[in-house]
Design an enzyme around this catalytic site. Structure first.
Site, PDB file in Angstrom:
ATOM      1  N   HIS A 166       0.828  -1.220   0.000  1.00 47.78           N
ATOM      2  CA  HIS A 166       0.000   0.000   0.000  1.00 47.78           C
ATOM      3  C   HIS A 166       0.855   1.260   0.000  1.00 47.78           C
ATOM      4  CE1 HIS A 166      -4.005  -1.875   0.886  1.00 47.78           C
ATOM      5  NE2 HIS A 166      -3.182  -2.900   1.076  1.00 47.78           N
ATOM      6  N   ASP A 378       3.473   9.594  -0.710  1.00 46.08           N
ATOM      7  CA  ASP A 378       2.309   8.785  -0.341  1.00 46.08           C
ATOM      8  C   ASP A 378       2.107   7.718  -1.405  1.00 46.08           C
ATOM      9  OD1 ASP A 378      -0.042   7.927   0.887  1.00 46.08           O
ATOM     10  OD2 ASP A 378      -0.760   9.966   1.258  1.00 46.08           O
TER      11      ASP A 378
HETATM   12  P1  ADP Z   1      -3.396   6.521   4.915  1.00 42.01           P
HETATM   13  O1  ADP Z   1      -3.738   5.156   4.436  1.00 42.01           O
HETATM   14  O2  ADP Z   1      -1.942   6.835   4.895  1.00 42.01           O
HETATM   15  O3  ADP Z   1      -4.013   6.863   6.227  1.00 42.01           O
HETATM   16  P2  ADP Z   1      -5.233   7.456   2.804  1.00 42.01           P
HETATM   17  O4  ADP Z   1      -5.566   8.840   2.390  1.00 42.01           O
HETATM   18  O5  ADP Z   1      -4.899   6.536   1.684  1.00 42.01           O
HETATM   19  O6  ADP Z   1      -4.051   7.565   3.873  1.00 42.01           O
HETATM   20  O7  ADP Z   1      -6.460   6.814   3.573  1.00 42.01           O
HETATM   21  C1  ADP Z   1      -7.007   7.399   4.730  1.00 42.01           C
HETATM   22  C2  ADP Z   1      -8.423   6.879   4.940  1.00 42.01           C
HETATM   23  O8  ADP Z   1      -8.832   7.211   6.279  1.00 42.01           O
HETATM   24  C3  ADP Z   1      -9.437   7.553   4.027  1.00 42.01           C
HETATM   25  O9  ADP Z   1     -10.442   6.603   3.693  1.00 42.01           O
HETATM   26  C4  ADP Z   1     -10.005   8.699   4.887  1.00 42.01           C
HETATM   27  O10 ADP Z   1     -11.321   9.096   4.554  1.00 42.01           O
HETATM   28  C5  ADP Z   1      -9.981   8.039   6.256  1.00 42.01           C
HETATM   29  N1  ADP Z   1      -9.841   9.068   7.315  1.00 42.01           N
HETATM   30  C6  ADP Z   1      -8.825   9.947   7.448  1.00 42.01           C
HETATM   31  N2  ADP Z   1      -9.012  10.729   8.524  1.00 42.01           N
HETATM   32  C7  ADP Z   1     -10.171  10.327   9.088  1.00 42.01           C
HETATM   33  C8  ADP Z   1     -10.907  10.737  10.238  1.00 42.01           C
HETATM   34  N3  ADP Z   1     -10.478  11.725  11.045  1.00 42.01           N
HETATM   35  N4  ADP Z   1     -12.074  10.115  10.511  1.00 42.01           N
HETATM   36  C9  ADP Z   1     -12.500   9.103   9.710  1.00 42.01           C
HETATM   37  N5  ADP Z   1     -11.844   8.660   8.620  1.00 42.01           N
HETATM   38  C10 ADP Z   1     -10.695   9.263   8.311  1.00 42.01           C
HETATM   39  C1  G6P Z   2      -1.368   3.140   6.109  1.00 46.19           C
HETATM   40  C2  G6P Z   2      -0.705   1.789   5.981  1.00 46.19           C
HETATM   41  C3  G6P Z   2      -1.575   0.698   6.644  1.00 46.19           C
HETATM   42  C4  G6P Z   2      -1.895   1.101   8.059  1.00 46.19           C
HETATM   43  C5  G6P Z   2      -2.544   2.489   8.111  1.00 46.19           C
HETATM   44  C6  G6P Z   2      -2.813   2.973   9.535  1.00 46.19           C
HETATM   45  O1  G6P Z   2      -2.543   3.111   5.376  1.00 46.19           O
HETATM   46  O2  G6P Z   2      -0.483   1.480   4.621  1.00 46.19           O
HETATM   47  O3  G6P Z   2      -0.897  -0.537   6.641  1.00 46.19           O
HETATM   48  O4  G6P Z   2      -2.763   0.154   8.659  1.00 46.19           O
HETATM   49  O5  G6P Z   2      -1.676   3.423   7.482  1.00 46.19           O
HETATM   50  O6  G6P Z   2      -1.650   2.897  10.316  1.00 46.19           O
HETATM   51  P1  G6P Z   2      -1.573   1.994  11.618  1.00 46.19           P
HETATM   52  O7  G6P Z   2      -0.132   1.982  12.004  1.00 46.19           O
HETATM   53  O8  G6P Z   2      -2.449   2.696  12.615  1.00 46.19           O
HETATM   54  O9  G6P Z   2      -2.101   0.631  11.292  1.00 46.19           O
END
Ligand code: ADP
Ligand code: G6P
Length: 472
Positions: A166, A378
């Site tokens: 990912h 990212d």
């Molecule tokens: P990462 O996987 O690094 O966190 P992404 O942007 O790919 O970043 O995915 C983040 C996911 O988490 C998205 O589906 C987003 O809508 C969700 N998200 C981020 N912040 C919040 C929050 N405060 N409350 C609920 N969902 C959240």
């Molecule tokens: C990114 C990573 C995931 C991970 C998520 C939240 O999306 O690719 O593997 O689960 O961040 O991070 P955390 O350490 O809380 O699982």
């Protein structure tokens, strides 16, 4: 609750986390949705399929019993406090996460962390081996589980094994710093198919195999690695996406539309509303974004009463120093901007450090005129795709060139977040562009995300895995 059937799953998912975390609420223990993009994507894929999901429940101690949720078996793995420190916070998020994200903060390498990573990866492999039916398909996820494919292959050569990353896979010049580099490459090569976010990630992996592994161990031809035991492992780009249709229809509901108007009213009906939504992570470029906005408020390019900014920053990995550091930097900057530019009860920046239900996230997306997605690196960034799914002609997306999403959302206002001056100009362009330019860009991106949604991603991954060459 029915008892868990053994050896009967034709599809087994393994990720570090289950889609839900076990958390204490007062005296009760409840399951709550886990953070991050991996869960967002896989949750919607698995709602269409039968299978088991193996992962950690998010708390230290023995694994809770397996249970069923929405037709899927959730099979928790137990991690001790030491394993959380060494495998999860240490090797996964202290060594691999920063190394794979362009060393934005310096990675730390410790031999004891590597040993814990290997032993937890062996435990995952054993659990999968116990749950998978004969010839089952196993889909392993992300950087926390890179040795599982090899360990699983040793236990169950009959399985079809795929792994998806990912996050980015780093250039070999960075990857080669990792003391465990050979073990991780051999670990991944236990798979039949490896999926990456971008073509350059797959190329980085293939180059690492070519340059770092001995010639009598592997031969790399095109996108296939031939191993010394006569197997083949293919690596290719399969960019992840979101359940775009469901975000688009949620955003169109009268409740979400009403809530979006209410959010703007609560902010005093600003002329322009900017939004950032991220896990509070140093890779997300929140500090750079705030710096650009701070300068714009100071220089008068933005006026605090007319243009408001909401930053949602989900708590993440809070025991790690680098995360505590970014949190205090972000909070100080927000405090400074609001201290300098607020009028009574009307700060320019609203900072929300918590999680929200999907409906509230959709309302925030609908409410925002301009979405700021400015990571320094990212793998994909699903937030960018969610914003685009929630808008079909209104709105504008400012998007960092260093996201996987920038490969697909080419009509976004692209920026280099390291270049604060140009980022400021890009934000202004997005704010000031003619409505028909914004609408043309948004329509094209909306179509792209609806066409290439999470189901398309899962089908591509599973098709690639199914057609991977048969083993000898
Ligand atoms: P990462 O996987 O690094 O966190 P992404 O942007 O790919 O970043 O995915 C983040 C996911 O988490 C998205 O589906 C987003 O809508 C969700 N998200 C981020 N912040 C919040 C929050 N405060 N409350 C609920 N969902 C959240
Ligand atoms: C990114 C990573 C995931 C991970 C998520 C939240 O999306 O690719 O593997 O689960 O961040 O991070 P955390 O350490 O809380 O699982």
């Amino acid at each position: 609750m029915p008892t868990l059937p053994k050896d009967t799953f034709d599809l087994v998912i393994a990720a570090n986390r289950l889609p839900v975390d076990r958390v204490r609420e007062g005296k009760r223990t409840v399951w709550r949705r886990s953070p991050g993009g991996l869960v967002t994507a896989m949750e919607s894929v698995m709602s269409d399929r039968d299978g088991a999901w193996i992962g950690w429940a998010g708390v230290p101690g023995k694994a809770p019993a397996a249970f069923e949720q929405d037709g899927m078996w959730l099979h928790p793995i137990g991690l001790s406090e030491h394993e959380i420190r060494a495998y999860y916070e240490g090797f996964s998020n202290g060594s691999l996460w920063p190394l794979y994200h362009d060393v934005i903060v310096p990675p730390t390498f410790k031999r004891s962390w590597q040993a814990a990573y290997e032993s937890v990866n062996r435990r995952f492999a054993q659990e999968i081996a116990d749950l998978a039916a004969k010839n089952a398909t196993v889909w392993i996820h992300d950087y926390q589980l890179q040795q599982v494919p090899q360990f699983l292959r040793e236990l169950r050569p009959d399985l079809r094994i795929g792994w998806f990353n990912h996050i980015p896979f780093p250039p070999v010049e960075l990857f080669m710093q990792l003391p465990a580099r050979d073990s991780l490459l051999h670990g991944l090569l236990g798979s039949d198919f490896l999926g990456f976010q971008r073509r350059s990630d797959a190329q980085n992996f293939l180059r690492a195999c070519r340059q770092l592994l001995a010639e009598d161990d592997v031969a790399v031809r095109g996108d296939v690695v031939h191993t010394s035991d006569g197997r083949e492992c293919r690596a290719a780009a399969v960019p992840i996406s979101i359940d775009a249709e469901s975000m688009a229809s949620l955003a169109a509901t009268p409740e979400v539309q009403h809530r979006a108007r209410e959010i703007r009213e609560q902010l005093g009906n600003p002329e322009q509303l900017l939004l950032g939504v991220d896990r509070l992570d140093y890779t997300k470029g929140i500090r750079h974004r705030l710096k650009a906005l701070e300068e714009m408020y100071r220089e008068g390019a933005l006026t605090a009463t007319r243009t408001k900014f909401i930053q949602v920053a989900t708590p993440s990995r809070e025991r790690l120093e680098a995360y505590q550091h970014i949190k205090s930097e972000v909070e100080q900057t927000v405090g400074r901007i609001n201290g300098e530019h607020s009028s009574f009860g009307a700060p320019p920046v609203t900072y929300l450090h918590r999680s929200f239900p999907r409906e509230e996230m959709a309302a925030l997306f609908v409410a925002a005129d301009v979405m700021l997605v400015t990571p320094l690196r990212d793998g994909m960034n699903l937030v960018a795709k969610e914003y685009v799914a929630a808008h079909d002609r209104s709105g504008a997306l400012v998007l960092s060139e260093f996201t996987g999403a920038a490969n697909e959302l080419k009509q976004a206002y692209l920026c280099n977040p390291h270049d604060i001056s140009r980022t400021k100009r890009t934000i202004l362009r997005a704010l000031e562009s003619a409505p028909d330019d914004r609408s043309r860009r948004m329509r094209a991106m909306h179509r792209q995300v609806l066409r290439h949604d999470v189901r398309h991603w899962a089908e591509s991954f599973l098709t690639n895995l199914t057609v991977a060459p048969d083993r000898p």
